[in-house]
Motif scaffolding. Structure first.
Motif, PDB file in Angstrom:
ATOM      1  N   HIS A 170      -7.880   5.364  -2.479  1.00  0.00           N
ATOM      2  CA  HIS A 170      -6.770   6.288  -2.233  1.00  0.00           C
ATOM      3  C   HIS A 170      -7.167   7.720  -2.578  1.00  0.00           C
ATOM      4  CE1 HIS A 170      -3.823   3.494  -0.949  1.00  0.00           C
ATOM      5  NE2 HIS A 170      -3.520   2.979  -2.122  1.00  0.00           N
TER       6      HIS A 170
ATOM      7  N   GLN B 185      -2.041   5.785   2.129  1.00  0.00           N
ATOM      8  CA  GLN B 185      -1.084   5.335   1.127  1.00  0.00           C
ATOM      9  C   GLN B 185       0.363   5.576   1.536  1.00  0.00           C
ATOM     10  OE1 GLN B 185      -1.697   7.019  -2.760  1.00  0.00           O
ATOM     11  NE2 GLN B 185      -0.626   5.361  -3.795  1.00  0.00           N
TER      12      GLN B 185
ATOM     13  N   GLY C  11       2.849   9.553  -3.592  1.00  0.00           N
ATOM     14  CA  GLY C  11       1.574   8.894  -3.353  1.00  0.00           C
ATOM     15  C   GLY C  11       0.683   8.802  -4.565  1.00  0.00           C
TER      16      GLY C  11
ATOM     17  N   CYS D 118       0.831  -1.197   0.000  1.00  0.00           N
ATOM     18  CA  CYS D 118       0.000   0.000   0.000  1.00  0.00           C
ATOM     19  C   CYS D 118       0.864   1.244   0.000  1.00  0.00           C
ATOM     20  CB  CYS D 118      -0.893  -0.014   1.238  1.00  0.00           C
ATOM     21  SG  CYS D 118      -1.902   1.436   1.446  1.00  0.00           S
TER      22      CYS D 118
END
Length: 228
Positions: free
Chosen positions: A209, A162, A33, A21
């Protein structure tokens, strides 16, 4: 080689192929990210407490177990290649979907009748360490706990942080509240009743996300969920 060993080796190989992740920023075109391919642009924001980059405790609708049912705490991580800690239950016996946060719920039914526990979409699995990702379930999960049993139930969920470390064998969790943010409610509505494959779960994770980082639910995200 017996079937049990062969199955375990297959699970080990599958787990080795999973993407974490979190991201270390090296290679793959990732930038803080987001990715160059999924449309994500991590703004450093959070939709709410415990989501995105927030280190605060998640907030939302409190969740309570049915009478006669208890849950052992802390909740232990579930690793498919080491199912002994979850009563030798493999991935095909798991509840929920998601590739990033996996735990083993251990229930105790103190009554003489089966009890069904219903976990609502939006329920947060809160990590006991703010360096490790929290999880979220995106569809209703119902688990029937037999009477008088200590019952093990693997549960799969999605990552909402994340930038945090991926879940490891020694990580621990507790049940949090169910988030009530508008964008997540739309995600849950779009996914209601759908049977999600492993490939579909990866696409859902990308949308989760975006939402958890406060980016909102884009037209592309809606189209992705509608197509599943």
């Amino acid at each position: 080689m017996n079937w049990h060993v062969a199955k375990r080796m297959g699970v080990v190989l599958a787990v080795a192929l999973l993407a974490a992740c979190s991201d270390d920023g090296e290679g793959g075109g990732k930038t803080d990210g987001g990715t160059t391919s999924d449309g994500g642009t991590n703004t450093g924001k959070s939709l709410g407490p415990g989501l995105g980059r927030s280190k605060d405790d998640p907030t939302g609708q409190a969740f309570a177990l049915p009478a006669g049912l208890t849950l052992e705490n802390p909740i232990v991580a579930y690793v498919p290649e080491n199912p002994e800690d979850c009563d030798d239950k493999y991935s095909d016996e798991a509840n929920g979907t998601g590739e990033e946060v996996r735990v083993c719920l251990i229930f105790n039914n103190t009554t003489s009748t089966p009890i069904t526990v219903t976990l609502p979409p939006g329920l947060i699995l809160k990590s006991t360490s703010d360096d490790v990702q929290n999880g979220i379930i995106v569809q209703t999960v119902s688990i029937v706990v037999p009477p008088g049993e200590r019952y093990f139930a693997p549960l799969f969920a999605y990552c909402v942080n994340q930038d945090r470390s991926t879940t490891g064998l020694d990580d621990r969790y507790e049940l949090g509240p169910a988030v009530t943010h508008k964008d997540f409610q739309e995600v849950f509505t779009l996914l209601a009743g759908k049977k999600l494959t492993r490939e579909a779960a990866g696409r859902v994770q990308t949308v989760v996300h975006h939402v958890s980082q406060g980016e909102g639910l884009s037209a592309a995200d809606r189209a992705t969920l509608q197509s599943l």
